[in-house]
Design a protein around this motif. Structure first.
Motif, mmCIF file in Angstrom:
data_model
loop_
_atom_site.group_PDB
_atom_site.id
_atom_site.type_symbol
_atom_site.label_atom_id
_atom_site.label_comp_id
_atom_site.label_asym_id
_atom_site.label_seq_id
_atom_site.Cartn_x
_atom_site.Cartn_y
_atom_site.Cartn_z
ATOM 1 N N GLU A 10 0.826 -1.201 0.000
ATOM 2 C CA GLU A 10 0.000 0.000 0.000
ATOM 3 C C GLU A 10 0.866 1.259 0.000
ATOM 4 O OE1 GLU A 10 -3.026 2.733 -0.006
ATOM 5 O OE2 GLU A 10 -2.988 0.633 -0.600
ATOM 6 N N ARG A 14 1.204 4.238 -3.018
ATOM 7 C CA ARG A 14 1.077 5.682 -2.826
ATOM 8 C C ARG A 14 2.318 6.432 -3.317
ATOM 9 N NH1 ARG A 14 -0.666 4.336 2.549
ATOM 10 N NH2 ARG A 14 1.124 5.467 3.394
ATOM 11 N N HIS A 188 3.561 12.820 -7.990
ATOM 12 C CA HIS A 188 4.495 11.980 -7.213
ATOM 13 C C HIS A 188 5.885 12.625 -7.254
ATOM 14 C CE1 HIS A 188 1.249 9.161 -8.327
ATOM 15 N NE2 HIS A 188 1.507 8.604 -7.153
#
Length: 378
Positions: A10, A14, A188
């Motif tokens: 997870e 992200r 990002h």
């Protein structure tokens, strides 16, 4: 340290750009093979023994004359530079620190010579054979000179499986600049900064050197996309043997018949694998095929299995059902993408700790004592 492998997944989701995470995570077509892989581990249940002294447990095994800390490898995965700079060096060092071999992919983004310089550990080479076999010959010669101990010949990639996620993202090498990609990158920034620090898009430098291709991503991508040798046959293991003096393991088998053919052709081991669900859609899960394959060749060659190992208990299940060890593919990459070198070390430590806990709860003081009697209905 995070609680479990899924937490690193997870965090990696992200932190990575969407196209990078989708390349790491995605399977072929609708993802049924990958989903089947993950579900197959839960379909297997234990039958523990009680009142056994497990004050001391030994997770170690010995393969090809070398001792390792538990029945696992850090397996071969490609384009790892998408997740962290000098990714193969990081993975090799972490594997060595954990007492495990590292299997380096033909599609690596670091030179095998640089990986050897970064780690004194046990290194294996994963090999694709392209139509121009001189590329594979060069790769084997370089790995042999660098002290790699074993060769893992992958045979389930005559063509690349259709991966819808890459088509949707427009992902290819070199990465095309599109408005969608720019929006992905801007969301990002930490990942972008890491990529810029390593010089931009990762390159297939290892393959490029053996193919005689200059440092140009377009030409490297063209080299990787050259036609695979679709005429490769069992008889060609003799050709591999002429160029490789150590153990040869054939990766990508799913049937007992093919396992017997590998044995007859002189392979030292096999990997029961459907390429992480990334090649043939609706292929059987390797774990589901393992018992019949182990029955067919057990004791005559080494058997490894991959396809969705996420828990230390999965390692115990594979070992009990006839595998000598498992290959870890995505799990170490989740750690790498989530927390860099520290994340890889933590993922491997979680798996080792869970495996040790499983041995104690099973009443199996040694990893080498695991067999089908510890499993229900096997």
């Amino acid at each position: 340290m995070l609680p479990a492998i899924k937490d690193y997944r997870e965090l990696a989701r992200r932190r990575l750009s969407r196209f990078a995470f989708d390349y790491l995570e995605g399977g072929a077509e609708d993802g049924r093979s990958m989903a089947r892989n993950l579900a197959s581990w839960g379909d297997v249940t234990f039958l523990p023994r009680t009142m056994v002294d497990v004050s001391q447990v030994d997770t170690r095994i010995t393969l090809f004359g070398r001792q390792q800390a538990m029945p696992a490898f850090v397996g071969p995965t490609g384009l790892n530079g998408l997740y962290w700079p000098q990714a193969e060096q990081v993975l090799a060092r972490a594997a060595h620190a954990a007492g495990l071999p590292f299997v380096m992919s033909t599609a690596s983004t670091s030179l095998l010579e640089d990986v050897r310089a970064a780690s004194p550990g046990d290194l294996w080479l994963q090999l694709y054979v392209q139509k121009d076999r001189r590329i594979a010959q060069s790769m084997m010669a370089r790995a042999q000179a660098a002290g790699f101990s074993a060769l893992m010949l992958t045979v389930d990639t005559m063509v690349h499986g259709k991966r819808d996620h890459d088509v949707r993202n427009g992902f290819r090498m070199p990465v095309p600049w599109t408005p969608r990609l720019l929006a992905d990158l801007l969301s990002h920034p930490r990942w972008c900064l890491r990529m810029l620090r390593q010089g931009g898009s990762p390159q297939l430098v290892n393959l490029a050197r053996s193919a005689g291709v200059e440092s140009n991503i377009q030409k490297q991508a063209a080299a990787m996309s050259r036609e695979m040798d679709m005429g490769l046959r069992w008889e060609d293991l003799a050709w591999v043997r002429r160029h490789w003096k150590g153990p040869v393991i054939v990766k990508g088998l799913l049937s007992a018949d093919d396992a017997r053919r590998a044995l007859q052709a002189g392979a030292d081991g096999i990997v029961v694998s459907n390429h992480g669900g990334r090649q043939l859609e609706c292929a059987p899960a390797p774990m589901a095929q393992l018992p019949q394959i182990a029955d067919a060749v057990h004791g005559k060659m080494h058997i490894f299995v991959d396809g969705g190992v996420r828990r230390g208990s999965d390692i115990a299940k594979a070992r009990a059902l006839g595998a000598d060890a498992v290959l870890l593919g995505r799990a170490p990459l989740y750690g790498l993408a989530a927390r860099g070198p520290q994340g890889v070390a933590e993922v491997l430590e979680i798996l080792r700790t869970e495996f040790e806990t499983t041995l104690r709860l099973l009443g199996a003081p040694q990893a080498t004592s695991l067999n089908a009697t510890f499993m229900q209905d096997h």
